[in-house]
Motif scaffolding. Structure first.
Motif, PDB file in Angstrom:
ATOM      1  N   ALA A  85       0.760  -1.131   0.030  1.00 35.75           N
ATOM      2  CA  ALA A  85       0.038  -0.026  -0.031  1.00 35.75           C
ATOM      3  C   ALA A  85       0.933   1.133  -0.018  1.00 35.75           C
ATOM      4  O   ALA A  85       0.605   2.423  -0.727  1.00 35.75           O
ATOM      5  CB  ALA A  85      -0.949  -0.014   1.104  1.00 35.75           C
ATOM      6  N   LYS A  86       2.155   1.211   0.855  1.00 31.59           N
ATOM      7  CA  LYS A  86       2.705   2.297   0.816  1.00 31.59           C
ATOM      8  C   LYS A  86       3.350   2.625  -0.477  1.00 31.59           C
ATOM      9  O   LYS A  86       3.616   3.687  -0.763  1.00 31.59           O
ATOM     10  CB  LYS A  86       3.994   1.952   1.920  1.00 31.59           C
ATOM     11  N   PHE A  97      -0.885   4.990  -0.580  1.00 32.32           N
ATOM     12  CA  PHE A  97      -2.202   4.931   0.143  1.00 32.32           C
ATOM     13  C   PHE A  97      -2.125   4.054   1.409  1.00 32.32           C
ATOM     14  O   PHE A  97      -1.232   3.368   1.382  1.00 32.32           O
ATOM     15  CB  PHE A  97      -3.356   4.580  -0.562  1.00 32.32           C
ATOM     16  N   ASP A  98      -3.013   4.240   2.433  1.00 30.23           N
ATOM     17  CA  ASP A  98      -3.129   3.752   3.610  1.00 30.23           C
ATOM     18  C   ASP A  98      -4.189   2.804   3.460  1.00 30.23           C
ATOM     19  O   ASP A  98      -5.363   3.240   2.761  1.00 30.23           O
ATOM     20  CB  ASP A  98      -3.115   4.543   4.801  1.00 30.23           C
ATOM     21  N   ILE A  99      -4.188   1.605   4.313  1.00 34.41           N
ATOM     22  CA  ILE A  99      -5.466   0.660   4.295  1.00 34.41           C
ATOM     23  C   ILE A  99      -6.361   1.353   5.397  1.00 34.41           C
ATOM     24  O   ILE A  99      -6.014   1.405   6.478  1.00 34.41           O
ATOM     25  CB  ILE A  99      -4.952  -0.611   4.367  1.00 34.41           C
ATOM     26  N   ASP A 157      -4.053  -1.944  -6.037  1.00 36.67           N
ATOM     27  CA  ASP A 157      -4.368  -0.458  -6.552  1.00 36.67           C
ATOM     28  C   ASP A 157      -5.728  -0.350  -6.829  1.00 36.67           C
ATOM     29  O   ASP A 157      -6.466   0.508  -6.923  1.00 36.67           O
ATOM     30  CB  ASP A 157      -3.380  -0.227  -7.611  1.00 36.67           C
ATOM     31  N   GLU A 158      -6.500  -1.456  -7.380  1.00 37.16           N
ATOM     32  CA  GLU A 158      -7.794  -1.470  -7.834  1.00 37.16           C
ATOM     33  C   GLU A 158      -8.744  -1.514  -6.510  1.00 37.16           C
ATOM     34  O   GLU A 158      -9.927  -1.097  -6.851  1.00 37.16           O
ATOM     35  CB  GLU A 158      -8.354  -2.716  -8.826  1.00 37.16           C
ATOM     36  N   ILE A 166     -11.023   0.568  -0.101  1.00 37.29           N
ATOM     37  CA  ILE A 166     -10.501   0.187   0.957  1.00 37.29           C
ATOM     38  C   ILE A 166      -9.499   1.142   1.638  1.00 37.29           C
ATOM     39  O   ILE A 166      -8.642   1.077   2.605  1.00 37.29           O
ATOM     40  CB  ILE A 166      -9.856  -1.373   1.414  1.00 37.29           C
ATOM     41  N   GLY A 167      -9.137   2.017   0.799  1.00 34.31           N
ATOM     42  CA  GLY A 167      -8.030   2.998   1.093  1.00 34.31           C
ATOM     43  C   GLY A 167      -8.174   4.423   1.446  1.00 34.31           C
ATOM     44  O   GLY A 167      -9.590   4.737   1.328  1.00 34.31           O
ATOM     45  N   ARG A 168      -7.446   5.099   2.210  1.00 32.92           N
ATOM     46  CA  ARG A 168      -7.609   6.379   2.502  1.00 32.92           C
ATOM     47  C   ARG A 168      -6.160   7.208   2.081  1.00 32.92           C
ATOM     48  O   ARG A 168      -4.977   6.453   2.137  1.00 32.92           O
ATOM     49  CB  ARG A 168      -7.984   6.544   3.903  1.00 32.92           C
ATOM     50  N   PRO A 169      -6.204   8.297   2.107  1.00 29.71           N
ATOM     51  CA  PRO A 169      -4.772   8.953   1.598  1.00 29.71           C
ATOM     52  C   PRO A 169      -4.005   8.784   2.889  1.00 29.71           C
ATOM     53  O   PRO A 169      -4.237   8.722   4.241  1.00 29.71           O
ATOM     54  CB  PRO A 169      -5.040  10.481   1.581  1.00 29.71           C
TER      55      PRO A 169
END
Length: 190
Positions: free
Chosen positions: A21-22, A26-28, A165-166, A171-174
């Protein structure tokens, strides 16, 4: 591909997912991650594996571990080992592959589908063994980082490869600005 009536289990290699993720920037959001897979099937368990620095007064990953434990994740931790390499650099080792493998094999008779969040090629024999037991295995990692975070042999062995990435919008946040006391996950082992 997921079926609404299948029994799911998530196996998250914490340091590997953090590194992927890094690398993608992005962060999970683990609450959203859990909700997403509850929507995809009958989620029986969500395991999170990480090593902790026990000798430090404050472990930077402790707040995340506590939050995950309180919010429905089955936490599997062990003390990380600290050592000095041949160049005199302080290194931390905390491989959780055996714990994840044993848990996956024990749970296999009770699930239809396992989702493995890791790109570590060491898991290819596990995936193959789970498949022989009739369990479908999806692997979540990324090929969009440089270098790719998933071993080619693991991606080929999996029934389904999910590009991390998809999942970013689901599930991501900045990433947050790093604070001195912010949780930091150990780097994934090669």
């Amino acid at each position: 591909m997921f079926y609404r009536d299948e029994r799911l289990a998530l196996f998250i290699d914490g340091s590997n997912l953090y590194a992927a993720a890094k690398a993608l920037g992005f962060d999970i959001d683990y609450k959203l991650l859990r909700q997403e897979f509850m929507r995809r099937g009958k989620l029986l368990r969500a395991f999170y594996y990480t090593a902790l620095l026990e000798n430090d007064e404050y472990s930077p990953i402790r707040p995340l571990v506590d939050w995950l434990h309180y919010n429905g994740f089955s936490m599997v931790t062990k003390p990380a080992k600290e050592y000095t390499d041949s160049q005199g650099r302080r290194k931390i080792k905390g491989n959780m592959d055996i714990e994840l493998t044993v848990d996956a094999m024990e749970l296999a008779p009770h699930v239809d589908h396992i989702v493995l969040f890791s790109g570590d090629g060491d898991f290819r024999p596990l995936v193959e063994s789970l498949q022989r037991k009739g369990v479908r295995v999806s692997v979540v990692s990324t090929i969009r980082s440089q270098p790719p975070m998933i071993a080619d042999e693991l991606r080929r062995q999996a029934d389904n490869f999910i590009e991390l990435d998809e999942l970013r919008d689901v599930i991501g946040r900045p990433p947050r600005e790093p604070r001195a006391d912010a949780p930091v996950e150990m780097a994934a082992e090669e």
